[in-house]
Structures are given as structure tokens and as C-alpha cells.
Design a protein around this motif. Sequence first.
Motif, PDB file in Angstrom:
ATOM      1  N   ALA A  42       0.812  -1.220   0.000  1.00 31.97           N
ATOM      2  CA  ALA A  42       0.000   0.000   0.000  1.00 31.97           C
ATOM      3  C   ALA A  42       0.848   1.274   0.000  1.00 31.97           C
ATOM      4  CB  ALA A  42      -0.931   0.002   1.210  1.00 31.97           C
ATOM      5  N   ASP A  43       2.147   1.148  -0.049  1.00 32.15           N
ATOM      6  CA  ASP A  43       3.045   2.304  -0.030  1.00 32.15           C
ATOM      7  C   ASP A  43       2.794   3.185  -1.261  1.00 32.15           C
ATOM      8  OD1 ASP A  43       5.690   3.792  -0.585  1.00 32.15           O
ATOM      9  OD2 ASP A  43       6.025   2.923   1.416  1.00 32.15           O
ATOM     10  N   PRO A  44       2.753   4.515  -1.084  1.00 33.73           N
ATOM     11  CA  PRO A  44       2.497   5.426  -2.212  1.00 33.73           C
ATOM     12  C   PRO A  44       3.528   5.301  -3.348  1.00 33.73           C
ATOM     13  CG  PRO A  44       2.282   6.600  -0.138  1.00 33.73           C
ATOM     14  CD  PRO A  44       2.802   5.235   0.191  1.00 33.73           C
ATOM     15  N   LEU A  45       4.772   4.973  -3.024  1.00 32.01           N
ATOM     16  CA  LEU A  45       5.787   4.808  -4.064  1.00 32.01           C
ATOM     17  C   LEU A  45       5.424   3.672  -5.015  1.00 32.01           C
ATOM     18  CD1 LEU A  45       8.498   5.558  -5.326  1.00 32.01           C
ATOM     19  CD2 LEU A  45       9.594   4.000  -3.691  1.00 32.01           C
ATOM     20  N   ILE A  46       4.927   2.582  -4.466  1.00 29.89           N
ATOM     21  CA  ILE A  46       4.500   1.454  -5.304  1.00 29.89           C
ATOM     22  C   ILE A  46       3.300   1.858  -6.152  1.00 29.89           C
ATOM     23  CG2 ILE A  46       3.476  -0.863  -5.257  1.00 29.89           C
ATOM     24  CD1 ILE A  46       5.325  -1.508  -2.907  1.00 29.89           C
ATOM     25  N   ALA A  47       2.345   2.549  -5.544  1.00 28.59           N
ATOM     26  CA  ALA A  47       1.152   2.982  -6.284  1.00 28.59           C
ATOM     27  C   ALA A  47       1.526   3.915  -7.434  1.00 28.59           C
ATOM     28  CB  ALA A  47       0.166   3.662  -5.341  1.00 28.59           C
ATOM     29  N   LYS A  48       2.414   4.861  -7.193  1.00 27.52           N
ATOM     30  CA  LYS A  48       2.827   5.800  -8.242  1.00 27.52           C
ATOM     31  C   LYS A  48       3.592   5.084  -9.350  1.00 27.52           C
ATOM     32  CE  LYS A  48       3.047   9.764  -5.154  1.00 27.52           C
ATOM     33  NZ  LYS A  48       3.916  10.703  -4.438  1.00 27.52           N
ATOM     34  N   THR A  49       4.436   4.149  -8.970  1.00 26.92           N
ATOM     35  CA  THR A  49       5.201   3.393  -9.967  1.00 26.92           C
ATOM     36  C   THR A  49       4.272   2.559 -10.836  1.00 26.92           C
ATOM     37  OG1 THR A  49       7.094   3.312  -8.464  1.00 26.92           O
ATOM     38  CG2 THR A  49       7.072   1.729 -10.283  1.00 26.92           C
ATOM     39  N   LEU A  50       3.317   1.889 -10.208  1.00 32.84           N
ATOM     40  CA  LEU A  50       2.371   1.064 -10.969  1.00 32.84           C
ATOM     41  C   LEU A  50       1.484   1.918 -11.868  1.00 32.84           C
ATOM     42  CD1 LEU A  50       1.394  -1.658  -8.347  1.00 32.84           C
ATOM     43  CD2 LEU A  50       3.045  -1.817 -10.227  1.00 32.84           C
ATOM     44  N   LEU A  51       1.091   3.088 -11.415  1.00 33.65           N
ATOM     45  CA  LEU A  51       0.310   4.001 -12.255  1.00 33.65           C
ATOM     46  C   LEU A  51       1.125   4.418 -13.474  1.00 33.65           C
ATOM     47  CD1 LEU A  51      -2.159   5.741 -12.875  1.00 33.65           C
ATOM     48  CD2 LEU A  51      -1.175   7.509 -11.388  1.00 33.65           C
ATOM     49  N   THR A  52       2.385   4.750 -13.262  1.00 35.18           N
ATOM     50  CA  THR A  52       3.259   5.121 -14.374  1.00 35.18           C
ATOM     51  C   THR A  52       3.394   3.968 -15.367  1.00 35.18           C
ATOM     52  OG1 THR A  52       4.490   6.636 -12.945  1.00 35.18           O
ATOM     53  CG2 THR A  52       5.584   5.918 -14.980  1.00 35.18           C
ATOM     54  N   LEU A  53       3.591   2.760 -14.864  1.00 35.93           N
ATOM     55  CA  LEU A  53       3.699   1.588 -15.737  1.00 35.93           C
ATOM     56  C   LEU A  53       2.399   1.338 -16.493  1.00 35.93           C
ATOM     57  CD1 LEU A  53       5.754  -0.804 -13.443  1.00 35.93           C
ATOM     58  CD2 LEU A  53       6.541   0.362 -15.520  1.00 35.93           C
ATOM     59  N   PHE A  54       1.264   1.548 -15.827  1.00 35.66           N
ATOM     60  CA  PHE A  54      -0.032   1.381 -16.489  1.00 35.66           C
ATOM     61  C   PHE A  54      -0.192   2.384 -17.629  1.00 35.66           C
ATOM     62  CE2 PHE A  54      -4.625   2.302 -16.848  1.00 35.66           C
ATOM     63  CZ  PHE A  54      -5.039   1.061 -17.318  1.00 35.66           C
ATOM     64  N   LEU A  55       0.194   3.623 -17.395  1.00 41.62           N
ATOM     65  CA  LEU A  55       0.104   4.636 -18.447  1.00 41.62           C
ATOM     66  C   LEU A  55       1.031   4.296 -19.616  1.00 41.62           C
ATOM     67  CD1 LEU A  55      -0.111   7.867 -16.256  1.00 41.62           C
ATOM     68  CD2 LEU A  55      -1.966   6.723 -17.506  1.00 41.62           C
ATOM     69  N   LEU A  56       2.224   3.799 -19.315  1.00 37.20           N
ATOM     70  CA  LEU A  56       3.140   3.356 -20.373  1.00 37.20           C
ATOM     71  C   LEU A  56       2.540   2.184 -21.157  1.00 37.20           C
ATOM     72  CD1 LEU A  56       6.605   3.573 -18.573  1.00 37.20           C
ATOM     73  CD2 LEU A  56       5.827   4.951 -20.517  1.00 37.20           C
ATOM     74  N   PHE A  57       1.899   1.278 -20.448  1.00 31.02           N
ATOM     75  CA  PHE A  57       1.226   0.152 -21.104  1.00 31.02           C
ATOM     76  C   PHE A  57       0.139   0.655 -22.057  1.00 31.02           C
ATOM     77  CE2 PHE A  57      -2.753  -2.320 -20.723  1.00 31.02           C
ATOM     78  CZ  PHE A  57      -2.440  -3.358 -21.597  1.00 31.02           C
ATOM     79  N   LEU A  58      -0.674   1.602 -21.606  1.00 30.77           N
ATOM     80  CA  LEU A  58      -1.740   2.144 -22.458  1.00 30.77           C
ATOM     81  C   LEU A  58      -1.169   2.808 -23.706  1.00 30.77           C
ATOM     82  CD1 LEU A  58      -4.277   3.703 -19.911  1.00 30.77           C
ATOM     83  CD2 LEU A  58      -4.518   1.600 -21.244  1.00 30.77           C
ATOM     84  N   VAL A  59      -0.160   3.664 -23.519  1.00 30.48           N
ATOM     85  CA  VAL A  59       0.441   4.364 -24.656  1.00 30.48           C
ATOM     86  C   VAL A  59       1.077   3.370 -25.616  1.00 30.48           C
ATOM     87  CG1 VAL A  59       2.312   5.944 -25.309  1.00 30.48           C
ATOM     88  CG2 VAL A  59       0.786   6.534 -23.423  1.00 30.48           C
ATOM     89  N   SER A  60       1.815   2.395 -25.087  1.00 33.63           N
ATOM     90  CA  SER A  60       2.464   1.421 -25.968  1.00 33.63           C
ATOM     91  C   SER A  60       1.432   0.551 -26.692  1.00 33.63           C
ATOM     92  CB  SER A  60       3.472   0.560 -25.204  1.00 33.63           C
ATOM     93  OG  SER A  60       2.822  -0.313 -24.309  1.00 33.63           O
ATOM     94  N   SER A  61       0.335   0.237 -26.040  1.00 28.93           N
ATOM     95  CA  SER A  61      -0.716  -0.556 -26.694  1.00 28.93           C
ATOM     96  C   SER A  61      -1.339   0.217 -27.851  1.00 28.93           C
ATOM     97  CB  SER A  61      -1.796  -0.956 -25.689  1.00 28.93           C
ATOM     98  OG  SER A  61      -1.282  -1.866 -24.760  1.00 28.93           O
TER      99      SER A  61
END
Length: 163
Positions: free
Chosen positions: A129-148
Motif C-alpha cells: 500500500a506504499d504510495p511509491l509502489i502505487a505511483k510506480t504502478l500508475l506510471t507503468l499502467f500509463l506506459l502500457f496504455l500508450v504502448s498498446s
Amino acid sequence: MGLSHLGIFHTIIGVVAIIAACVSLFRSAKIDLGKLSGKIYFYFTLIASLSALGLSSVKGVNPGHILALLIVILILWAYYLHVRKPGNNRSRFFENFFLSFSFFLSLLPAVNETFTRVPVGHPLASGPADPLIAKTLLTLFLLFLVSSILQFRNQRRINNASC
């Protein structure tokens, strides 16, 4: 760090799979099962996902097991499309998406485990639940969307050119 032998094996195989996916994405703008890096991603992800089923800090089935099974289903489906539906057609859209989505899903536990274990003794994050993990996963999700989206556009251009 306290990893079992299976945990060490799983981690090494998983890291190789992630590196292979990154190489394939960099070289081909997709995870290409026709190239060595794509094949390495497929087989090592399959092994890492199946080995994850033997890892658990709690008894019984947990969300990590479900995630591993979902990844297996996605890569097997992509492999089926690659082998049984060759050529530049609509199947490539699904194949590309399934492989990219499996890669994104593989990063979820990788980020969590890495951030809560490294550096040893003073990990970057205190827990899932750490905010650093949440922010990192959000960034990765956005990269996934753009790359898709970029993969979709590129595949559409390839399909149109082959008509």
C-alpha cells in the motif's frame, strides 16, 4: 532477503523474461514471438508464472496465484494466435495486446517485491500500500496504455500495407 530455492529460481527466470520483453519492445516495438527475445519472454514467463504457483506466504490460493494463471492464459492465447493465425491480420492485434498485457501484469508483483525488499535492510517501500509502489504502478499502467495504442496503430499500418 529470505528467499527459498524456488523463490530464487522464480526471481532469476522472471528477471530474464522481463529483460527479454524490454529487448523485444525496444527492437520491434512489440513482443515478437517470431524473434529470439520474444521466444525467451514466452518460455521464461511461462516458467516464472508456473513456479509462482508454488510460492506463497499464506496457505491456499491467493491473488498472486490468480495473477500467475491469468498471465499463463494470456501468453498461451497469444502463442496460439501466433502459430495458428499467421500473417498480418486481425489476430496480430490480439496477440500484441495479450503479450503486452501479460508483461504489464508481470510487473505488478515484480515492482512490489523489489520495492519491499531492496535495498536489503532499508527497502524503498514499507508494503504493497506504499504510495511509491502505487505511483510506480500508475506510471507503468500509463506506459502500457500508450504502448498498446502505438502497437495498434503500427499493426494497422502493417495490415493495410499487406492488403
